[in-house]
Design a protein around this motif. Structure first.
Motif, PDB file in Angstrom:
ATOM      1  N   ALA A   1      31.556  -4.423  62.803  1.00 57.39           N
ATOM      2  CA  ALA A   1      31.129  -4.494  64.117  1.00 57.39           C
ATOM      3  C   ALA A   1      29.947  -4.096  64.743  1.00 57.39           C
ATOM      4  CB  ALA A   1      32.521  -4.449  65.109  1.00 57.39           C
ATOM      5  N   ALA A   2      29.171  -4.497  65.692  1.00 60.12           N
ATOM      6  CA  ALA A   2      28.121  -4.041  66.188  1.00 60.12           C
ATOM      7  C   ALA A   2      27.959  -4.213  67.714  1.00 60.12           C
ATOM      8  CB  ALA A   2      26.923  -4.260  65.420  1.00 60.12           C
ATOM      9  N   ILE A   3      27.677  -3.303  68.605  1.00 62.35           N
ATOM     10  CA  ILE A   3      27.409  -3.280  69.901  1.00 62.35           C
ATOM     11  C   ILE A   3      25.798  -3.431  70.223  1.00 62.35           C
ATOM     12  CG2 ILE A   3      27.873  -2.687  72.223  1.00 62.35           C
ATOM     13  CD1 ILE A   3      30.432  -1.868  71.220  1.00 62.35           C
ATOM     14  N   ASP A   4      25.215  -4.332  70.996  1.00 58.16           N
ATOM     15  CA  ASP A   4      23.889  -4.167  71.344  1.00 58.16           C
ATOM     16  C   ASP A   4      23.706  -4.000  72.764  1.00 58.16           C
ATOM     17  OD1 ASP A   4      22.938  -4.915  68.748  1.00 58.16           O
ATOM     18  OD2 ASP A   4      22.978  -6.921  69.374  1.00 58.16           O
ATOM     19  N   ILE A   5      23.208  -2.710  73.214  1.00 53.90           N
ATOM     20  CA  ILE A   5      22.995  -2.409  74.709  1.00 53.90           C
ATOM     21  C   ILE A   5      21.800  -2.548  75.261  1.00 53.90           C
ATOM     22  CG2 ILE A   5      23.686  -0.800  76.288  1.00 53.90           C
ATOM     23  CD1 ILE A   5      25.909   0.521  74.333  1.00 53.90           C
ATOM     24  N   PHE A   6      21.571  -3.216  75.974  1.00 52.99           N
ATOM     25  CA  PHE A   6      20.097  -3.294  76.823  1.00 52.99           C
ATOM     26  C   PHE A   6      20.202  -2.652  78.154  1.00 52.99           C
ATOM     27  CE2 PHE A   6      20.730  -6.476  73.645  1.00 52.99           C
ATOM     28  CZ  PHE A   6      19.639  -6.449  73.024  1.00 52.99           C
ATOM     29  N   ARG A   7      18.994  -2.054  78.711  1.00 49.03           N
ATOM     30  CA  ARG A   7      18.672  -1.646  79.824  1.00 49.03           C
ATOM     31  C   ARG A   7      17.681  -2.240  80.504  1.00 49.03           C
ATOM     32  NH1 ARG A   7      17.744   4.582  81.017  1.00 49.03           N
ATOM     33  NH2 ARG A   7      15.828   3.856  79.790  1.00 49.03           N
ATOM     34  N   ASP A   8      17.799  -2.800  81.718  1.00 47.99           N
ATOM     35  CA  ASP A   8      16.832  -3.473  82.569  1.00 47.99           C
ATOM     36  C   ASP A   8      15.754  -2.399  82.980  1.00 47.99           C
ATOM     37  OD1 ASP A   8      17.240  -6.065  81.965  1.00 47.99           O
ATOM     38  OD2 ASP A   8      18.592  -6.152  83.885  1.00 47.99           O
ATOM     39  N   MET A   9      14.395  -2.348  82.671  1.00 43.62           N
ATOM     40  CA  MET A   9      13.785  -1.314  83.229  1.00 43.62           C
ATOM     41  C   MET A   9      12.209  -1.837  83.349  1.00 43.62           C
ATOM     42  SD  MET A   9      13.268   1.194  79.801  1.00 43.62           S
ATOM     43  CE  MET A   9      12.042   2.185  80.451  1.00 43.62           C
ATOM     44  N   GLU A  10      11.358  -1.238  84.323  1.00 45.60           N
ATOM     45  CA  GLU A  10      10.109  -1.546  84.476  1.00 45.60           C
ATOM     46  C   GLU A  10       9.026  -0.371  84.118  1.00 45.60           C
ATOM     47  OE1 GLU A  10       9.345  -2.803  88.231  1.00 45.60           O
ATOM     48  OE2 GLU A  10      10.525  -4.534  88.355  1.00 45.60           O
ATOM     49  N   ARG A  11       8.039  -0.670  83.400  1.00 46.50           N
ATOM     50  CA  ARG A  11       6.917   0.170  82.948  1.00 46.50           C
ATOM     51  C   ARG A  11       5.829   0.029  83.389  1.00 46.50           C
ATOM     52  NH1 ARG A  11       7.674   1.780  76.854  1.00 46.50           N
ATOM     53  NH2 ARG A  11       6.106   3.370  77.617  1.00 46.50           N
ATOM     54  N   GLU A  12       5.020   0.992  83.992  1.00 47.62           N
ATOM     55  CA  GLU A  12       3.592   0.535  84.365  1.00 47.62           C
ATOM     56  C   GLU A  12       2.604   0.970  83.194  1.00 47.62           C
ATOM     57  OE1 GLU A  12       2.639   3.222  87.595  1.00 47.62           O
ATOM     58  OE2 GLU A  12       3.884   1.940  88.976  1.00 47.62           O
ATOM     59  N   ILE A  13       1.901  -0.370  83.053  1.00 44.78           N
ATOM     60  CA  ILE A  13       1.133  -0.083  81.744  1.00 44.78           C
ATOM     61  C   ILE A  13      -0.432  -0.243  82.144  1.00 44.78           C
ATOM     62  CG2 ILE A  13       0.186  -1.334  79.672  1.00 44.78           C
ATOM     63  CD1 ILE A  13       2.995  -2.486  79.628  1.00 44.78           C
ATOM     64  N   VAL A  14      -1.227   0.882  81.722  1.00 44.25           N
ATOM     65  CA  VAL A  14      -2.562   1.184  82.335  1.00 44.25           C
ATOM     66  C   VAL A  14      -3.567   0.292  81.191  1.00 44.25           C
ATOM     67  CG1 VAL A  14      -4.386   2.556  82.886  1.00 44.25           C
ATOM     68  CG2 VAL A  14      -2.217   3.383  83.364  1.00 44.25           C
ATOM     69  N   THR A  15      -4.306  -0.650  81.623  1.00 43.08           N
ATOM     70  CA  THR A  15      -4.954  -1.574  80.966  1.00 43.08           C
ATOM     71  C   THR A  15      -6.665  -1.413  81.126  1.00 43.08           C
ATOM     72  OG1 THR A  15      -4.725  -3.694  82.095  1.00 43.08           O
ATOM     73  CG2 THR A  15      -3.053  -3.221  80.099  1.00 43.08           C
TER      74      THR A  15
ATOM     75  N   ALA B   1      22.289 -15.761  71.005  1.00 45.70           N
ATOM     76  CA  ALA B   1      21.082 -15.839  70.950  1.00 45.70           C
ATOM     77  C   ALA B   1      20.365 -14.874  71.973  1.00 45.70           C
ATOM     78  CB  ALA B   1      20.283 -17.100  70.850  1.00 45.70           C
ATOM     79  N   TYR B   2      19.343 -14.202  71.351  1.00 43.20           N
ATOM     80  CA  TYR B   2      18.650 -13.429  72.375  1.00 43.20           C
ATOM     81  C   TYR B   2      17.037 -13.800  72.363  1.00 43.20           C
ATOM     82  CZ  TYR B   2      22.241 -10.113  72.409  1.00 43.20           C
ATOM     83  OH  TYR B   2      23.580  -9.312  72.604  1.00 43.20           O
ATOM     84  N   VAL B   3      16.603 -14.179  73.532  1.00 39.74           N
ATOM     85  CA  VAL B   3      15.136 -14.743  73.549  1.00 39.74           C
ATOM     86  C   VAL B   3      14.140 -13.420  73.987  1.00 39.74           C
ATOM     87  CG1 VAL B   3      13.680 -16.516  74.306  1.00 39.74           C
ATOM     88  CG2 VAL B   3      16.109 -17.105  74.146  1.00 39.74           C
ATOM     89  N   TRP B   4      13.121 -13.532  73.297  1.00 39.28           N
ATOM     90  CA  TRP B   4      12.200 -12.280  73.568  1.00 39.28           C
ATOM     91  C   TRP B   4      10.770 -12.949  73.742  1.00 39.28           C
ATOM     92  CZ3 TRP B   4      13.938  -7.264  73.633  1.00 39.28           C
ATOM     93  CH2 TRP B   4      15.333  -7.111  73.174  1.00 39.28           C
ATOM     94  N   LYS B   5      10.096 -12.373  74.825  1.00 30.59           N
ATOM     95  CA  LYS B   5       8.803 -12.592  74.801  1.00 30.59           C
ATOM     96  C   LYS B   5       7.919 -11.390  74.303  1.00 30.59           C
ATOM     97  CE  LYS B   5       7.092 -12.628  78.957  1.00 30.59           C
ATOM     98  NZ  LYS B   5       6.618 -12.930  80.383  1.00 30.59           N
ATOM     99  N   ILE B   6       6.873 -11.662  73.334  1.00 34.41           N
ATOM    100  CA  ILE B   6       6.162 -10.608  72.740  1.00 34.41           C
ATOM    101  C   ILE B   6       4.721 -10.962  73.005  1.00 34.41           C
ATOM    102  CG2 ILE B   6       5.606  -9.726  70.656  1.00 34.41           C
ATOM    103  CD1 ILE B   6       8.183 -10.412  69.368  1.00 34.41           C
ATOM    104  N   GLU B   7       4.296  -9.964  73.705  1.00 31.98           N
ATOM    105  CA  GLU B   7       2.689  -9.974  74.102  1.00 31.98           C
ATOM    106  C   GLU B   7       1.829  -8.835  73.566  1.00 31.98           C
ATOM    107  OE1 GLU B   7       3.046 -12.718  78.123  1.00 31.98           O
ATOM    108  OE2 GLU B   7       2.531 -10.809  78.424  1.00 31.98           O
ATOM    109  N   GLU B   8       0.682  -8.994  73.398  1.00 36.95           N
ATOM    110  CA  GLU B   8      -0.418  -8.141  72.857  1.00 36.95           C
ATOM    111  C   GLU B   8      -1.026  -7.591  74.197  1.00 36.95           C
ATOM    112  OE1 GLU B   8      -3.983  -7.624  70.103  1.00 36.95           O
ATOM    113  OE2 GLU B   8      -1.902  -7.731  68.952  1.00 36.95           O
ATOM    114  N   TYR B   9      -1.190  -6.258  74.316  1.00 37.44           N
ATOM    115  CA  TYR B   9      -1.809  -5.421  75.406  1.00 37.44           C
ATOM    116  C   TYR B   9      -2.588  -4.411  74.787  1.00 37.44           C
ATOM    117  CZ  TYR B   9       1.541  -7.552  78.973  1.00 37.44           C
ATOM    118  OH  TYR B   9       2.373  -8.407  79.678  1.00 37.44           O
ATOM    119  N   ARG B  10      -3.711  -4.173  75.524  1.00 37.33           N
ATOM    120  CA  ARG B  10      -4.813  -3.093  74.996  1.00 37.33           C
ATOM    121  C   ARG B  10      -4.533  -2.034  75.981  1.00 37.33           C
ATOM    122  NH1 ARG B  10      -8.063  -4.753  71.146  1.00 37.33           N
ATOM    123  NH2 ARG B  10      -9.528  -2.735  71.576  1.00 37.33           N
ATOM    124  N   PHE B  11      -3.848  -0.900  75.202  1.00 32.82           N
ATOM    125  CA  PHE B  11      -3.588   0.146  76.062  1.00 32.82           C
ATOM    126  C   PHE B  11      -4.938   1.265  76.235  1.00 32.82           C
ATOM    127  CE2 PHE B  11       0.507  -1.648  75.457  1.00 32.82           C
ATOM    128  CZ  PHE B  11       1.319  -0.769  76.277  1.00 32.82           C
TER     129      PHE B  11
END
Length: 234
Positions: free
Chosen positions: A5-19, A159-169
């Motif tokens: 058995a496995a448990i997935d734990i997710f936490r909602d969080m916001e991060r500021e990204i300087v681009t 199912a878990y749906v992810w949005k994957i984007e590329e940023y320039r840090f």
């Protein structure tokens, strides 16, 4: 048997990204590195009931008794659509049976049964990445006649749906002192906004701040600015 058995734990969080960045009195040079950022857009789960008739090939002796059928899940494919996640796969079965004539003994044959289901995930969009898992909850079967067996099972699908984007840090920053001729610097500018302009891009171009633009010109506290508007820049 052993159950893993496995448990997935997710936490909602916001991060500021300087681009992007600039300085009001000094020229700035910086390098940027690309990084991929994953954002969990939603998840869902459902149960799927599969009922199929397994038919014995003509080349084999008929069923006398069916003591055992094994099944496993293979070839799972998941695609995201507008607010939904479509999941398809096959159930690989192996039927062990005793032939009608005792001298024929036991035999077996394999058959793959397709299944499909849809999970509603409101934020799912085409092209997103999907982590999908599928487990088998129940299996039961019933011999119908000498050549057919009814097979049924229940699948638990998530199912878990992810949005994957590329940023320039921003990576390395270098500040350069700017020699500016006071006679060539305008104390006040009237700027007419163009398509693609934002409050940030205008503030960067004229070495001011978004806050000053908003206060002087009565703009809303956002990055939006309408095309063709005259802005006073001090």
């Amino acid at each position: 048997f052993t159950v893993a058995a496995a448990i997935d734990i997710f936490r909602d969080m916001e991060r500021e990204i300087v681009t992007d960045m600039y300085h009001r009195s000094r020229d700035v040079k910086f390098s940027a590195v690309p990084r991929r950022v994953s954002e969990l857009c939603g998840s869902g789960s459902t149960e799927v009931s599969v009922r199929e008739i397994i038919t014995l090939p003509e080349s084999k002796k008929g069923f006398g008794r069916v003591p055992y059928i094994s099944a496993s899940i293979e070839g799972i494919e998941a695609t995201a659509e507008n607010g939904r996640c479509r999941i398809e796969g096959v159930i690989a079965t192996n039927t062990v049976y005793e032939a009608e004539t005792e001298e024929a003994g036991f035999s077996s044959f394999s058959e793959k049964l397709p299944f499909r289901t849809v999970i509603d995930i409101p934020d799912a969009r085409e092209g997103m990445t999907i982590d999908c898992s599928c487990g088998m909850k129940d299996i039961w079967f019933d011999r119908m006649n000498a050549r057919q067996t009814e097979f049924s099972c229940t699948l638990a699908v998530s199912a878990y749906v992810w949005k994957i984007e590329e940023y320039r840090f921003i990576d390395k920053v270098c500040y350069i002192e700017r020699e500016e001729d006071a006679e060539e610097s305008a104390g006040m500018v009237v700027y007419v906004t163009r398509p693609g302009d934002t409050q940030w891009s205008i503030a960067k171009e004229f070495r001011t701040t978004m806050r000053e633009l908003q206060v002087i010109n009565g703009l809303e506290d956002s990055d939006y600015v309408e095309v063709g508007r005259k802005l006073l820049i001090l």
